[in-house]
Design an enzyme around this catalytic site. Structure first.
Site, PDB file in Angstrom:
ATOM      1  N   CYS A   2       0.835  -1.193   0.000  1.00  0.00           N
ATOM      2  CA  CYS A   2       0.000   0.000   0.000  1.00  0.00           C
ATOM      3  C   CYS A   2       0.876   1.251   0.000  1.00  0.00           C
ATOM      4  O   CYS A   2       2.097   1.174  -0.003  1.00  0.00           O
ATOM      5  CB  CYS A   2      -0.901   0.016   1.239  1.00  0.00           C
ATOM      6  SG  CYS A   2      -1.905  -1.476   1.408  1.00  0.00           S
ATOM      7  N   ARG A  52      -4.813   1.779  -0.716  1.00  0.00           N
ATOM      8  CA  ARG A  52      -4.825   0.355  -0.381  1.00  0.00           C
ATOM      9  C   ARG A  52      -4.685  -0.584  -1.569  1.00  0.00           C
ATOM     10  O   ARG A  52      -5.366  -0.423  -2.585  1.00  0.00           O
ATOM     11  CB  ARG A  52      -6.121   0.001   0.367  1.00  0.00           C
ATOM     12  CG  ARG A  52      -6.090  -1.422   0.912  1.00  0.00           C
ATOM     13  CD  ARG A  52      -7.395  -1.831   1.535  1.00  0.00           C
ATOM     14  NE  ARG A  52      -7.250  -3.152   2.162  1.00  0.00           N
ATOM     15  CZ  ARG A  52      -8.230  -4.011   2.349  1.00  0.00           C
ATOM     16  NH1 ARG A  52      -9.460  -3.696   1.979  1.00  0.00           N
ATOM     17  NH2 ARG A  52      -8.010  -5.187   2.913  1.00  0.00           N
ATOM     18  N   LEU A  53      -3.812  -1.571  -1.394  1.00  0.00           N
ATOM     19  CA  LEU A  53      -3.783  -2.761  -2.240  1.00  0.00           C
ATOM     20  C   LEU A  53      -4.304  -3.895  -1.369  1.00  0.00           C
ATOM     21  O   LEU A  53      -3.651  -4.280  -0.392  1.00  0.00           O
ATOM     22  CB  LEU A  53      -2.366  -3.065  -2.729  1.00  0.00           C
ATOM     23  CG  LEU A  53      -2.226  -4.322  -3.599  1.00  0.00           C
ATOM     24  CD1 LEU A  53      -2.917  -4.137  -4.937  1.00  0.00           C
ATOM     25  CD2 LEU A  53      -0.752  -4.669  -3.822  1.00  0.00           C
ATOM     26  N   ALA A  54      -5.467  -4.411  -1.678  1.00  0.00           N
ATOM     27  CA  ALA A  54      -6.132  -5.393  -0.814  1.00  0.00           C
ATOM     28  C   ALA A  54      -5.613  -6.795  -1.107  1.00  0.00           C
ATOM     29  O   ALA A  54      -5.876  -7.352  -2.167  1.00  0.00           O
ATOM     30  CB  ALA A  54      -7.643  -5.326  -1.015  1.00  0.00           C
ATOM     31  N   ASN A  77       1.478  -0.109   5.774  1.00  0.00           N
ATOM     32  CA  ASN A  77       1.886  -0.652   4.482  1.00  0.00           C
ATOM     33  C   ASN A  77       2.643  -1.935   4.743  1.00  0.00           C
ATOM     34  O   ASN A  77       3.625  -1.926   5.501  1.00  0.00           O
ATOM     35  CB  ASN A  77       2.777   0.355   3.749  1.00  0.00           C
ATOM     36  CG  ASN A  77       3.443  -0.253   2.519  1.00  0.00           C
ATOM     37  OD1 ASN A  77       2.865  -1.094   1.841  1.00  0.00           O
ATOM     38  ND2 ASN A  77       4.669   0.178   2.238  1.00  0.00           N
ATOM     39  N   GLY A  78       2.205  -3.037   4.153  1.00  0.00           N
ATOM     40  CA  GLY A  78       2.937  -4.288   4.325  1.00  0.00           C
ATOM     41  C   GLY A  78       2.054  -5.399   4.846  1.00  0.00           C
ATOM     42  O   GLY A  78       0.828  -5.356   4.736  1.00  0.00           O
ATOM     43  N   GLU A  79       2.711  -6.397   5.424  1.00  0.00           N
ATOM     44  CA  GLU A  79       2.002  -7.561   5.947  1.00  0.00           C
ATOM     45  C   GLU A  79       2.594  -7.954   7.299  1.00  0.00           C
ATOM     46  O   GLU A  79       3.816  -7.978   7.468  1.00  0.00           O
ATOM     47  CB  GLU A  79       2.132  -8.758   4.992  1.00  0.00           C
ATOM     48  CG  GLU A  79       1.736  -8.479   3.553  1.00  0.00           C
ATOM     49  CD  GLU A  79       0.253  -8.217   3.362  1.00  0.00           C
ATOM     50  OE1 GLU A  79      -0.541  -8.551   4.272  1.00  0.00           O
ATOM     51  OE2 GLU A  79      -0.117  -7.668   2.301  1.00  0.00           O
ATOM     52  N   ASP A 104      -4.704  -8.040   8.679  1.00  0.00           N
ATOM     53  CA  ASP A 104      -3.592  -8.416   9.546  1.00  0.00           C
ATOM     54  C   ASP A 104      -3.014  -7.204  10.270  1.00  0.00           C
ATOM     55  O   ASP A 104      -2.471  -7.323  11.368  1.00  0.00           O
ATOM     56  CB  ASP A 104      -2.493  -9.104   8.731  1.00  0.00           C
ATOM     57  CG  ASP A 104      -2.050  -8.279   7.539  1.00  0.00           C
ATOM     58  OD1 ASP A 104      -2.872  -8.076   6.620  1.00  0.00           O
ATOM     59  OD2 ASP A 104      -0.899  -7.818   7.518  1.00  0.00           O
ATOM     60  N   THR A 326      23.257   0.122 -10.955  1.00  0.00           N
ATOM     61  CA  THR A 326      22.872  -1.291 -10.964  1.00  0.00           C
ATOM     62  C   THR A 326      21.391  -1.467 -10.635  1.00  0.00           C
ATOM     63  O   THR A 326      20.726  -2.371 -11.152  1.00  0.00           O
ATOM     64  CB  THR A 326      23.723  -2.112  -9.975  1.00  0.00           C
ATOM     65  OG1 THR A 326      23.444  -3.498 -10.154  1.00  0.00           O
ATOM     66  CG2 THR A 326      23.461  -1.728  -8.537  1.00  0.00           C
ATOM     67  N   ARG A 329      19.496  -0.728 -13.887  1.00  0.00           N
ATOM     68  CA  ARG A 329      19.699  -1.831 -14.833  1.00  0.00           C
ATOM     69  C   ARG A 329      18.776  -3.014 -14.523  1.00  0.00           C
ATOM     70  O   ARG A 329      18.159  -3.603 -15.411  1.00  0.00           O
ATOM     71  CB  ARG A 329      21.147  -2.305 -14.770  1.00  0.00           C
ATOM     72  CG  ARG A 329      22.186  -1.365 -15.359  1.00  0.00           C
ATOM     73  CD  ARG A 329      23.573  -1.951 -15.136  1.00  0.00           C
ATOM     74  NE  ARG A 329      24.636  -1.143 -15.732  1.00  0.00           N
ATOM     75  CZ  ARG A 329      25.930  -1.443 -15.655  1.00  0.00           C
ATOM     76  NH1 ARG A 329      26.304  -2.544 -15.001  1.00  0.00           N
ATOM     77  NH2 ARG A 329      26.836  -0.669 -16.220  1.00  0.00           N
TER      78      ARG A 329
END
Length: 579
Positions: A2, A52-54, A77-79, A104, A326, A329
């Site tokens: 998220c 949000r990304l569900a 943001n995260g899990e 969660d 890097t 790339r």
């Protein structure tokens, strides 16, 4: 994955603050295209936003999350992979809390109620996370980033004394006088003895000073079981997911473990999807297809042309917020692949980042002179990972709303692996080494999963030579990037590089080109200083440049520059600063 955003201690009128909140937070919407949530708190002095990304409980869990009494607000943001265990621990300790959602991240509210804004709070978490918490009762705000910086986070300070936080720099760079990356493994709170300071909450043994050399012997079973547990833990999802598969050791082990556990769930469970990317004929594509066939995954091979990659570079630099050579790339093919993954309806993938830093997998480690240098180099590589591979993987995938998860960076697994005697990680090759004693890079992981009675991978894949991602997608990719830089950056421009870029002056025309593009999107020294610098050979730190005399003329991040790759550059090759 998220996007989170906040402004604290604002002096704006509430209506203006909300307008600014929506404007800035929306710049993170690529990270979370599923829903937006905005809150103005503390009588108009605090603004918190969430894109949000569900992934977990997509039908509930909208953020910011709010406690039952309305006093604690969280944007995360995260899990949090161990959230169910934490709920059980909290209940046993006497703290009564009934979750309002299936998210969660809601577990952060009762955990804060128990531990407050102390290092003990995030120390209970296992996962990848950055979060912003506001407590209206005490007018406290607390901001935390995970142990490795797997999730990105920035902090900035406005002209009016306000403090800003965002998942990506683009959301705050226009409004902050100064900004920086929020350090991994730290928290920041406006109250207490360390108010307004970064406080380290992640304190593993391997960062202690003076630093003792680890001495635990290699244990194949313990290492294998720990990595399996870390991988399975990251299979937690309520939406379609898959694995990135380059055909190298790290991603192949992740794919193998996932494939096994998917098969154990049910014969009716959908096939595991795997994804690879490269130029036509790239080494990774052939190896990935072979691994996929062996594991029985539903494999998707994506190819791109050098021209398509070159066209994407400016967008990649804006997305990644870096000018590191890097990183750009390697990120460009990953960025292109992520778009196709999202088009298939996949919202989460597991990936193999982190193994090379923990086990000394980069080819320059062939030249490491002793265990002490080996250990110190791995510690420094882990400390800088949030500015390189974590940044690349997270932002390149999140650009299209796909969440990457990285089992090698499981906190408990890192602790186990970094306690191992570095002598057992060192590479042993050469004509003076007996065949039975030879060890290639990442020998410990290869040996741990070398189980002939129940093989995880074909033997030649298990012992395949390390390919850095930017090389493995096709050797012509890096050569094409250099050709364009030589065309676009004149000798006169490069000669005056130090005048235009006095901080972190580019040492090659390729680096100059990336820096110029970066400056278009993120002008000013404050933004430039969020990106690390220094000489490197095959992704080393500057320390390792002293390991071999040939490195002085081979200062290039490609794995072929280390001089040990099967397709290594020849003796005529010259990298950064070589004349």
């Amino acid at each position: 994955m998220c996007g989170i955003f906040a402004i604290f201690e604002s002096t704006l009128e509430e209506s203006e603050l909300r307008k600014l909140l929506v404007e800035c937070s929306s710049k993170l919407r690529h990270r979370g295209p599923d829903w937006s949530g905005y809150r103005i708190l503390s009588e108009g002095k605090v603004a918190i936003g969430h894109e949000r990304l569900a992934i977990i409980s997509p039908e509930s869990g909208e953020q910011p999350l709010v406690s039952a009494d309305g006093t604690v607000t969280v944007a995360a943001n995260g899990e949090i992979y161990n959230y169910k265990d934490i709920y059980q621990e909290i209940k046993k300790s006497g703290v009564e809390y009934t979750p309002k959602t299936g998210s969660d991240c809601e577990v952060l509210i009762p955990l804060y109620m128990k531990y407050g804004a102390s290092p003990a709070f995030p120390d209970h978490l296992r996962g990848m996370f950055s979060f912003i918490l506001h407590d209206a009762k005490s007018d406290t705000y607390l901001v935390v980033r995970d142990h490795m910086g797997i999730t990105p986070l920035y902090i900035g300070w406005g002209k009016d004394g306000s403090v800003w936080f965002a998942s990506e720099m683009k959301a705050i760079s226009e409004h902050c006088n100064t900004l920086r990356q929020f350090p991994p493994g730290h928290l920041y709170c406006n109250k207490g003895n360390a108010a307004g300071e970064f406080v380290r909450w992640y304190k593993p043994e391997y960062i202690e000073r003076p630093r003792p050399l680890p001495s635990e012997p290699f244990n194949a079973d313990k290492l294998r079981h720990a990595f399996e547990a870390a991988t399975v833990r990251r299979m937690m999802s309520d939406v379609p997911w898959g694995v990135l598969l380059s055909g190298g050791l790290d991603s192949s082990l992740v794919a193998s473990i996932c494939s096994r556990h998917v098969a154990r769930r049910s014969t009716d469970f959908p096939k595991l999807h795997s994804f690879s990317v490269g130029l036509v004929g790239a080494p990774d594509l052939k190896a990935a297809k072979e691994v996929a066939d062996y594991l029985g995954t539903k494999h998707h091979t994506y190819t791109y042309t050098i021209e398509e990659g070159l066209d994407a570079v400016p967008s990649v630099i804006r997305c990644l917020e870096t000018y590191d050579v890097t990183t750009i790339r390697a990120a460009t093919p990953m960025y292109l692949m992520s778009r196709k993954i999202k088009a298939m309806g996949i919202k989460m993938v597991l990936s193999g980042e982190g193994a090379d830093e923990i086990f000394g997998g980069y080819l320059y480690f062939h030249k490491c002179p002793n265990p002490e240098e080996f250990f110190d180099e791995t510690v420094d590589k882990l400390d800088r990972l949030h500015m390189y591979d974590c940044l690349r993987c997270n932002k390149a995938m999140s650009a299209w709303g796909v969440e990457p998860r990285v089992p090698f960076l499981e906190r408990d697994f890192i602790q186990l692996a970094m306690k191992m005697d570095p002598s057992d990680k060192m590479i042993r090759t050469g004509k003076d080494v007996k065949p039975k004693d030879k060890r290639i890079e990442k020998w410990a992981m290869r040996k741990a999963f070398d189980t002939p009675d129940d093989p995880y991978l074909p033997e030649h894949i298990l012992y395949r030579q390390k390919e850095q991602f930017s090389d493995g997608v096709g050797y012509g990719w890096i050569d094409g990037l250099k050709d364009v830089a030589n065309r676009d950056v004149s000798d006169q421009m490069f000669k005056n590089a130090a005048v235009r870029f006095p901080y972190n002056t580019p040492t090659t025309k390729e680096g100059y080109r990336y820096r110029a593009i970066f400056e278009e999107h993120f002008p000013g020294d404050s933004c430039a200083k969020t990106v690390p610098g220094g000489k490197s050979v095959a992704c080393s730190t500057e320390r390792a440049m002293a390991w071999d005399a040939s490195f002085a003329n081979r200062a290039d991040p490609s794995g072929r520059a280390a001089g040990v790759h099967d397709a290594a550059y020849d003796e005529s090759f010259k990298g950064h600063d070589a004349s």
